[in-house]
Write an enzyme that holds these catalytic residues in place. Structure first.
Site, PDB file in Angstrom:
ATOM      1  N   GLN A   1       0.824  -1.214   0.000  1.00 34.83           N
ATOM      2  CA  GLN A   1       0.000   0.000   0.000  1.00 34.83           C
ATOM      3  C   GLN A   1       0.864   1.273   0.000  1.00 34.83           C
ATOM      4  OE1 GLN A   1      -2.344   0.042   3.540  1.00 34.83           O
ATOM      5  NE2 GLN A   1      -3.784   1.597   2.847  1.00 34.83           N
TER       6      GLN A   1
ATOM      7  N   TYR B   1       4.581 -11.003   3.704  1.00 39.20           N
ATOM      8  CA  TYR B   1       4.084  -9.632   3.531  1.00 39.20           C
ATOM      9  C   TYR B   1       4.641  -8.998   2.252  1.00 39.20           C
ATOM     10  CZ  TYR B   1       2.463 -10.047   8.388  1.00 39.20           C
ATOM     11  OH  TYR B   1       1.838 -10.456   9.538  1.00 39.20           O
TER      12      TYR B   1
ATOM     13  N   SER C   1      -3.849  -7.141  14.543  1.00 45.25           N
ATOM     14  CA  SER C   1      -5.122  -6.497  14.142  1.00 45.25           C
ATOM     15  C   SER C   1      -5.919  -5.990  15.343  1.00 45.25           C
ATOM     16  CB  SER C   1      -5.980  -7.433  13.271  1.00 45.25           C
ATOM     17  OG  SER C   1      -5.475  -7.474  11.952  1.00 45.25           O
TER      18      SER C   1
ATOM     19  N   LEU D   1      -7.096  -3.159  15.817  1.00 48.73           N
ATOM     20  CA  LEU D   1      -8.191  -2.278  15.388  1.00 48.73           C
ATOM     21  C   LEU D   1      -9.082  -2.967  14.353  1.00 48.73           C
ATOM     22  CD1 LEU D   1      -6.259   1.128  15.107  1.00 48.73           C
ATOM     23  CD2 LEU D   1      -7.759   0.339  16.954  1.00 48.73           C
ATOM     24  N   ALA D   2      -8.984  -4.283  14.252  1.00 45.38           N
ATOM     25  CA  ALA D   2      -9.775  -5.042  13.279  1.00 45.38           C
ATOM     26  C   ALA D   2      -9.669  -4.399  11.895  1.00 45.38           C
ATOM     27  CB  ALA D   2     -11.227  -5.170  13.737  1.00 45.38           C
TER      28      ALA D   2
ATOM     29  N   LYS E   1     -13.873   4.573  11.151  1.00 45.29           N
ATOM     30  CA  LYS E   1     -13.850   5.158   9.792  1.00 45.29           C
ATOM     31  C   LYS E   1     -14.816   4.468   8.824  1.00 45.29           C
ATOM     32  CE  LYS E   1      -9.753   4.253   7.607  1.00 45.29           C
ATOM     33  NZ  LYS E   1      -8.274   4.207   7.641  1.00 45.29           N
TER      34      LYS E   1
ATOM     35  N   GLY F   1      -0.662  -1.181  13.060  1.00 51.47           N
ATOM     36  CA  GLY F   1      -0.446  -1.064  11.619  1.00 51.47           C
ATOM     37  C   GLY F   1      -0.757   0.373  11.259  1.00 51.47           C
TER      38      GLY F   1
ATOM     39  N   GLN G   1      -1.417   8.435  11.658  1.00 55.30           N
ATOM     40  CA  GLN G   1      -2.189   7.376  12.353  1.00 55.30           C
ATOM     41  C   GLN G   1      -1.370   6.821  13.512  1.00 55.30           C
ATOM     42  OE1 GLN G   1      -2.893   4.459   9.305  1.00 55.30           O
ATOM     43  NE2 GLN G   1      -4.621   5.557   8.426  1.00 55.30           N
TER      44      GLN G   1
HETATM   45  P1  NDP Z   1      -4.919  -2.873  12.775  1.00 54.24           P
HETATM   46  O1  NDP Z   1      -6.087  -3.726  13.028  1.00 54.24           O
HETATM   47  O2  NDP Z   1      -4.579  -1.880  13.831  1.00 54.24           O
HETATM   48  O3  NDP Z   1      -5.135  -2.149  11.381  1.00 54.24           O
HETATM   49  C1  NDP Z   1      -4.197  -1.201  10.935  1.00 54.24           C
HETATM   50  C2  NDP Z   1      -4.805  -0.374   9.825  1.00 54.24           C
HETATM   51  O4  NDP Z   1      -5.934   0.399  10.316  1.00 54.24           O
HETATM   52  C3  NDP Z   1      -3.841   0.662   9.303  1.00 54.24           C
HETATM   53  O5  NDP Z   1      -2.957   0.124   8.349  1.00 54.24           O
HETATM   54  C4  NDP Z   1      -4.775   1.721   8.755  1.00 54.24           C
HETATM   55  O6  NDP Z   1      -5.280   1.263   7.493  1.00 54.24           O
HETATM   56  C5  NDP Z   1      -5.893   1.718   9.787  1.00 54.24           C
HETATM   57  N1  NDP Z   1      -5.611   2.639  10.896  1.00 54.24           N
HETATM   58  C6  NDP Z   1      -4.760   2.446  11.949  1.00 54.24           C
HETATM   59  N2  NDP Z   1      -4.794   3.489  12.777  1.00 54.24           N
HETATM   60  C7  NDP Z   1      -5.696   4.367  12.277  1.00 54.24           C
HETATM   61  C8  NDP Z   1      -6.177   5.626  12.726  1.00 54.24           C
HETATM   62  N3  NDP Z   1      -5.729   6.172  13.849  1.00 54.24           N
HETATM   63  N4  NDP Z   1      -7.108   6.244  11.963  1.00 54.24           N
HETATM   64  C9  NDP Z   1      -7.580   5.689  10.831  1.00 54.24           C
HETATM   65  N5  NDP Z   1      -7.152   4.507  10.355  1.00 54.24           N
HETATM   66  C10 NDP Z   1      -6.220   3.833  11.080  1.00 54.24           C
HETATM   67  O7  NDP Z   1      -3.593  -3.737  12.617  1.00 54.24           O
HETATM   68  P2  NDP Z   1      -3.101  -4.702  11.411  1.00 54.24           P
HETATM   69  O8  NDP Z   1      -4.204  -5.500  10.875  1.00 54.24           O
HETATM   70  O9  NDP Z   1      -2.269  -3.911  10.481  1.00 54.24           O
HETATM   71  O10 NDP Z   1      -2.157  -5.668  12.255  1.00 54.24           O
HETATM   72  C11 NDP Z   1      -1.005  -5.133  12.897  1.00 54.24           C
HETATM   73  C12 NDP Z   1       0.199  -5.996  12.581  1.00 54.24           C
HETATM   74  O11 NDP Z   1      -0.013  -7.307  13.094  1.00 54.24           O
HETATM   75  C13 NDP Z   1       0.483  -6.223  11.090  1.00 54.24           C
HETATM   76  O12 NDP Z   1       1.130  -5.135  10.490  1.00 54.24           O
HETATM   77  C14 NDP Z   1       1.343  -7.457  11.146  1.00 54.24           C
HETATM   78  O13 NDP Z   1       2.675  -7.127  11.492  1.00 54.24           O
HETATM   79  C15 NDP Z   1       0.691  -8.245  12.273  1.00 54.24           C
HETATM   80  N6  NDP Z   1      -0.283  -9.243  11.741  1.00 54.24           N
HETATM   81  C16 NDP Z   1      -0.033 -10.574  11.980  1.00 54.24           C
HETATM   82  C17 NDP Z   1      -0.860 -11.544  11.483  1.00 54.24           C
HETATM   83  C18 NDP Z   1      -0.567 -12.973  11.754  1.00 54.24           C
HETATM   84  O14 NDP Z   1      -1.199 -13.856  11.143  1.00 54.24           O
HETATM   85  N7  NDP Z   1       0.376 -13.288  12.620  1.00 54.24           N
HETATM   86  C19 NDP Z   1      -2.054 -11.221  10.670  1.00 54.24           C
HETATM   87  C20 NDP Z   1      -2.251  -9.792  10.512  1.00 54.24           C
HETATM   88  C21 NDP Z   1      -1.412  -8.864  11.044  1.00 54.24           C
HETATM   89  P3  NDP Z   1      -5.746   2.230   6.283  1.00 54.24           P
HETATM   90  O15 NDP Z   1      -5.177   3.596   6.506  1.00 54.24           O
HETATM   91  O16 NDP Z   1      -5.250   1.566   5.077  1.00 54.24           O
HETATM   92  O17 NDP Z   1      -7.226   2.201   6.329  1.00 54.24           O
END
Ligand code: NDP
Length: 319
Positions: free
Chosen positions: A27, A54, A208, A210-211, A218, A285, A291
């Site tokens: 992204q 990733y 995840s 913040l799901a 948002k 993330g 963010q």
């Molecule tokens: P989140 O659920 O926190 O989602 C993060 C996403 O939410 C961001 O990339 C952004 O996306 C949006 N976001 C975050 N903060 C804000 C804000 N303040 N305001 C508005 N939008 C916001 O976490 P991830 O799903 O990214 O998971 C975190 C980490 O966990 C990953 O990066 C990875 O390292 C790990 N992970 C591990 C897995 C596993 O199987 N072991 C699976 C998944 C993740 P956007 O701006 O694009 O909308």
């Protein structure tokens, strides 16, 4: 920043950390990754989470470039990789001895490092006996290429089996699990896995929180903001999974509580994670440094959340 022990182990992880799924090398490019990682490092975040899957390895390449450019002390960093989905060939996936060793070596090249602090089995592998995987990670630990190894999305029974095999064979046991955990996904963590975490002194690096953004609010009201994760063309499956009417309604119900606390919904949701037992670090993330900076405010919000608040938040999510 506060630092927490990874379970019973001596390693200290910043209670908030930064991951790279979807974002780095996909992204967003090197510039935004540099801004996010620099903002994280400046705030005291020490753990950066990668995986061979990733962006087909590109996320670790990008993070490696940032580290090379910024020249942060290696001792101040905790770096990870996760092994399972390494490519298309029959031996590029799973947890065979061959793929675990080759996968970690490839991750070290992408990170431009001699070792990773943490290496996870990204999923369980039904094709490989757990003993084979335990032996492979033990080899990497003895060679100094991995400091701690663990699992992600393994069942309690699989974690126990790996631990027992390691103990009986004199191999390095797994130390931590990377499970999904948020206000919207609680059941497995709290009911199936928590007893194993207590029993084995496991640390957790939760994902995840913040799901995928649903818990920022948002997507409330059926909106899908342009440029957001769930607006991405290849993330239709994820949208279906996380932006369900029940999840969106729960996020909307939480908004007034965030207002009352004087914080954003993202901060409230992350603060709740920080208050829960067995959480060593909450992996954030971010597709923008703004963010990340907002989300760091969760630490102050967590300090305000007493047990009554935690219960109120949970009751509100339950509806
Ligand atoms: P989140 O659920 O926190 O989602 C993060 C996403 O939410 C961001 O990339 C952004 O996306 C949006 N976001 C975050 N903060 C804000 C804000 N303040 N305001 C508005 N939008 C916001 O976490 P991830 O799903 O990214 O998971 C975190 C980490 O966990 C990953 O990066 C990875 O390292 C790990 N992970 C591990 C897995 C596993 O199987 N072991 C699976 C998944 C993740 P956007 O701006 O694009 O909308």
């Amino acid at each position: 920043m506060n630092y927490r022990k990874m379970g019973k182990h001596g390693l200290k992880l910043s209670e908030l950390s930064l991951g790279s799924w979807v974002t780095f090398g996909g992204q967003v490019g090197l510039d935004v990754a540099t801004e996010c990682m620099t903002a994280a490092y400046d705030a005291g975040i020490n753990f950066f989470d990668g995986a061979e899957a990733y962006a087909h390895g590109e996320a670790e390449v990008v993070m490696g470039k940032v580290l090379e450019k910024e020249k942060w002390r290696r001792e101040d960093l905790v770096l990870s990789t996760k092994i399972f989905w390494g490519g298309k060939g029959p031996n590029d996936t799973g947890l065979s001895h061959k793929h675990v060793i080759e996968g970690v070596h490839a991750a070290l090249r992408r990170w431009q490092q001699d070792y990773v602090d943490l290496a996870f089995c990204h999923r369980p592998d039904p094709d490989t006996p757990i003993e084979e995987t335990v032996r492979a990670f033990d080899t990497l630990v003895r060679q100094g290429k991995v400091f701690y190894w663990g699992t992600s999305e393994w069942s309690a029974a699989q974690i126990r089996e790996a631990h027992t095999i390691a103990k009986q064979g004199g191999f390095t046991p797994p130390s931590m699990e990377q499970p999904q955990y948020s206000l919207l996904v609680r059941d497995r963590f709290e009911n199936e896995l928590a007893p194993v975490f207590s029993e084995l002194g496991y640390g957790t690096t939760i994902w995840s929180p913040l799901a995928s953004g649903v818990l920022t609010g948002k997507y409330s009201g059926g909106k899908t903001p342009k440029g957001s994760r769930l607006a991405m063309e290849n993330n239709g499956w994820l949208k279906e999974l996380v932006a369900t009417p029940a999840n969106l309604a729960a996020a909307e119900r939480l908004e007034p509580l965030a207002k009352e606390l004087g914080c954003s919904l993202a901060q409230l949701s992350l603060a709740w994670c920080l208050k829960k037992p067995h959480v060593s670090t909450v992996i954030l993330g971010a597709s923008k440094a703004s963010q990340l900076k907002e989300n760091l405010g969760a630490i102050d919000v967590a300090a305000k959340l007493d047990d009554a608040w935690v219960k109120r938040i949970e009751k509100t999510v339950a509806g």
